[in-house]
Scaffold this motif. Sequence first.
Motif, short mmCIF file in Angstrom:
data_model
loop_
_atom_site.label_atom_id
_atom_site.label_comp_id
_atom_site.label_asym_id
_atom_site.label_seq_id
_atom_site.Cartn_x
_atom_site.Cartn_y
_atom_site.Cartn_z
N UNK A 110 0.85 -1.19 0.00
CA UNK A 110 0.00 0.00 0.00
C UNK A 110 0.89 1.24 0.00
N UNK A 111 0.45 2.29 -0.68
CA UNK A 111 1.23 3.53 -0.60
C UNK A 111 1.14 4.10 0.81
N UNK A 112 2.21 4.70 1.26
CA UNK A 112 2.22 5.26 2.62
C UNK A 112 1.30 6.48 2.67
N UNK A 113 0.88 6.83 3.85
CA UNK A 113 0.01 7.99 4.02
C UNK A 113 0.72 9.26 3.53
N UNK A 114 2.01 9.35 3.83
CA UNK A 114 2.79 10.53 3.41
C UNK A 114 2.87 10.62 1.89
N UNK A 115 3.06 9.48 1.21
CA UNK A 115 3.16 9.52 -0.25
C UNK A 115 1.81 9.87 -0.88
N UNK A 116 0.72 9.40 -0.26
CA UNK A 116 -0.61 9.76 -0.75
C UNK A 116 -0.84 11.27 -0.60
N UNK A 119 1.14 13.19 -3.19
CA UNK A 119 0.50 13.06 -4.50
C UNK A 119 -0.68 14.02 -4.62
N UNK A 120 -1.53 14.04 -3.61
CA UNK A 120 -2.70 14.91 -3.64
C UNK A 120 -2.31 16.40 -3.63
N UNK A 121 -1.28 16.74 -2.86
CA UNK A 121 -0.81 18.12 -2.84
C UNK A 121 -0.28 18.54 -4.20
N UNK A 122 0.44 17.63 -4.85
CA UNK A 122 0.96 17.90 -6.19
C UNK A 122 -0.17 18.12 -7.18
N UNK A 123 -1.22 17.31 -7.08
CA UNK A 123 -2.38 17.45 -7.97
C UNK A 123 -3.08 18.80 -7.73
#
Length: 140
Positions: A110-116, A119-123
């Motif tokens: 699973x992707x880590x919470x930090x990586x998620x 990703x969302x901040x980048x989007x």
Amino acid sequence: MLSVSRSIVLPDSELVVRFLRADGPGGQHVNRTESAVELRFDVLHSPSLPDDVRARLLARSDRRLTDEGVLVIQARRFRDQGRNREDARERLLEILRAALVVPKKRVATKPTRASQKRRLEGKQQRGKLKQARSRSWSHE
């Protein structure tokens, strides 16, 4: 006889060797001699290959593999026919030995919470940039 491993040995009858004229250096002599070698090995119908190795070979996205399941290797590196024949056999051995190795199964993580979050901040940042772009540009 081509020994791939302790358990896999290919008889010469399964290898089809054809000689053709090589391009490249050699002067007038190159136009008369057939020093290039084309080695064909029928992967699909070979009785010497175990099924798992055959499946891995056929699954490769290799342009040297025909639609009929025949592996075609052309050797024209050397100006000598004998050396080209050995080169073709060595290259076939490399391909076959690579297919012997069983690839490791991928373990799904699973992707880590930090990586998620990243990703969302980048989007969001990208969306804001595009939004700003559309406001500044006007139709005239």
